[in-house]
Design a protein around this motif. Structure first.
Motif, mmCIF file in Angstrom:
data_model
loop_
_atom_site.group_PDB
_atom_site.id
_atom_site.type_symbol
_atom_site.label_atom_id
_atom_site.label_comp_id
_atom_site.label_asym_id
_atom_site.label_seq_id
_atom_site.Cartn_x
_atom_site.Cartn_y
_atom_site.Cartn_z
ATOM 1 N N MET A 1 0.826 -1.199 0.000
ATOM 2 C CA MET A 1 0.000 0.000 0.000
ATOM 3 C C MET A 1 0.865 1.256 0.000
ATOM 4 S SD MET A 1 -1.214 2.658 2.118
ATOM 5 C CE MET A 1 -1.692 2.334 3.791
ATOM 6 N N LEU A 2 0.490 2.205 -0.842
ATOM 7 C CA LEU A 2 1.080 3.543 -0.849
ATOM 8 C C LEU A 2 -0.046 4.546 -0.670
ATOM 9 C CD1 LEU A 2 3.422 3.321 -3.992
ATOM 10 C CD2 LEU A 2 4.075 3.016 -1.594
ATOM 11 N N ARG A 3 0.179 5.517 0.213
ATOM 12 C CA ARG A 3 -0.790 6.607 0.360
ATOM 13 C C ARG A 3 -0.533 7.623 -0.747
ATOM 14 N NH1 ARG A 3 0.428 5.085 5.593
ATOM 15 N NH2 ARG A 3 -1.418 4.573 6.813
ATOM 16 N N VAL A 4 -1.598 8.098 -1.383
ATOM 17 C CA VAL A 4 -1.452 9.047 -2.484
ATOM 18 C C VAL A 4 -2.253 10.309 -2.203
ATOM 19 C CG1 VAL A 4 -0.982 7.228 -4.167
ATOM 20 C CG2 VAL A 4 -3.333 8.019 -3.862
ATOM 21 N N LYS A 5 -1.702 11.427 -2.642
ATOM 22 C CA LYS A 5 -2.352 12.720 -2.433
ATOM 23 C C LYS A 5 -3.545 12.902 -3.366
ATOM 24 C CE LYS A 5 -1.560 17.682 -2.754
ATOM 25 N NZ LYS A 5 -0.597 18.762 -2.853
ATOM 26 N N ASP A 6 -3.349 12.612 -4.644
ATOM 27 C CA ASP A 6 -4.381 12.855 -5.654
ATOM 28 C C ASP A 6 -4.542 11.593 -6.503
ATOM 29 O OD1 ASP A 6 -5.846 13.590 -7.935
ATOM 30 O OD2 ASP A 6 -5.038 15.623 -7.919
ATOM 31 N N LEU B 1 -3.341 1.727 -3.779
ATOM 32 C CA LEU B 1 -3.203 3.169 -3.587
ATOM 33 C C LEU B 1 -4.314 3.610 -2.655
ATOM 34 C CD1 LEU B 1 -2.525 4.312 -7.269
ATOM 35 C CD2 LEU B 1 -0.870 3.650 -5.504
ATOM 36 N N THR B 2 -3.932 4.219 -1.545
ATOM 37 C CA THR B 2 -4.902 4.676 -0.552
ATOM 38 C C THR B 2 -4.997 6.196 -0.625
ATOM 39 O OG1 THR B 2 -4.486 2.818 0.920
ATOM 40 C CG2 THR B 2 -5.421 4.796 1.926
ATOM 41 N N HIS B 3 -6.225 6.671 -0.825
ATOM 42 C CA HIS B 3 -6.465 8.111 -0.893
ATOM 43 C C HIS B 3 -7.328 8.546 0.279
ATOM 44 C CE1 HIS B 3 -8.992 11.577 -2.436
ATOM 45 N NE2 HIS B 3 -7.803 12.076 -2.190
ATOM 46 N N ASN B 4 -6.757 9.379 1.129
ATOM 47 C CA ASN B 4 -7.516 10.001 2.210
ATOM 48 C C ASN B 4 -8.150 11.261 1.621
ATOM 49 O OD1 ASN B 4 -6.882 8.261 4.536
ATOM 50 N ND2 ASN B 4 -4.788 8.871 4.046
ATOM 51 N N TRP B 5 -9.463 11.262 1.613
ATOM 52 C CA TRP B 5 -10.217 12.303 0.922
ATOM 53 C C TRP B 5 -9.811 13.706 1.393
ATOM 54 C CZ3 TRP B 5 -15.703 9.750 1.545
ATOM 55 C CH2 TRP B 5 -15.706 8.532 0.865
ATOM 56 N N GLY B 6 -9.664 14.607 0.431
ATOM 57 C CA GLY B 6 -9.362 16.011 0.715
ATOM 58 C C GLY B 6 -7.898 16.376 0.553
ATOM 59 N N HIS C 1 5.530 11.357 3.257
ATOM 60 C CA HIS C 1 6.955 11.052 3.390
ATOM 61 C C HIS C 1 7.266 9.867 2.487
ATOM 62 C CE1 HIS C 1 10.701 9.669 5.206
ATOM 63 N NE2 HIS C 1 10.773 10.839 5.828
ATOM 64 N N ASP C 2 8.312 9.980 1.666
ATOM 65 C CA ASP C 2 8.626 8.902 0.725
ATOM 66 C C ASP C 2 9.420 7.756 1.353
ATOM 67 O OD1 ASP C 2 11.281 9.785 0.924
ATOM 68 O OD2 ASP C 2 11.367 10.541 -1.120
#
Length: 177
Positions: A27-32, A93-98, A108-109
């Motif tokens: 899993m990677l957190r993504v901004k957009d 890919l995990t997107h936290n809304w907003g 952080h990479d």
């Protein structure tokens, strides 16, 4: 006798209870998500297998894979969800809304201090052709294959700055010797 893994201090025999366990995804957190999905589908040819939305917690999960063209993926949503969680080597890919609306927001990479997570890796059939493809798509590099001590290995960045190692398996035979 079949290969049973390299042995080092700390390596244990696989427990019977772990029979059938497999690594399903990273899993990677993504901004957009729109930009991240464009990168992973447009550059790597990955397909979105399933999107799961968790409205009460304000996030979405996108499960991507680089599948062979002839692989049969279930059409029915429930069956496809089960099938997705049975696969190997998926990218979530995990997107936290907003977050996409916050100009100064970044994850952080893992490669700057304090170091932690490092990278994911794609194996390609032809490293030179892959590099030409990345160049034509203006992909950002951390390291080109001809740079540094590790030749024939590239590192690129995705749109969130996560590192992606690029290797050609047939060029890795002598690595680490």
């Amino acid at each position: 006798m079949s290969f049973d893994g390299e042995q080092y201090p700390g390596v244990m025999a696989p427990p019977q209870k772990a029979q059938g366990f497999r690594l399903n995804h990273t899993m990677l957190r993504v901004k957009d998500p729109e930009k991240s999905l464009a990168f992973y589908t447009g550059i790597f040819g990955m397909r979105v297998l399933r999107r799961l939305d968790f409205e009460e917690m304000g996030f979405s999960l996108y499960f991507l894979a680089r599948l062979d063209d002839d692989e049969a993926i279930p059409e029915e949503v429930g069956e496809r969800t089960v099938w997705t969680f049975q696969q190997r080597g998926l990218l979530e890919l995990t997107h936290n809304w907003g977050t996409e609306d916050q100009d100064d927001f970044a994850y952080h990479d893992g490669n700057s201090e304090p170091q932690g997570f490092g990278h994911i890796c794609f194996s390609v059939p032809d490293l030179e052709a892959a590099i030409a493809w990345f160049d034509s798509n203006e992909v950002s590099y951390v390291k080109r294959p001809e740079q540094g001590k590790m030749k024939d290995v590239a590192f690129i960045k995705d749109v969130d700055g996560y590192w992606i190692e690029i290797v050609q398996a047939s060029k890795m035979e002598g690595a680490g010797r």
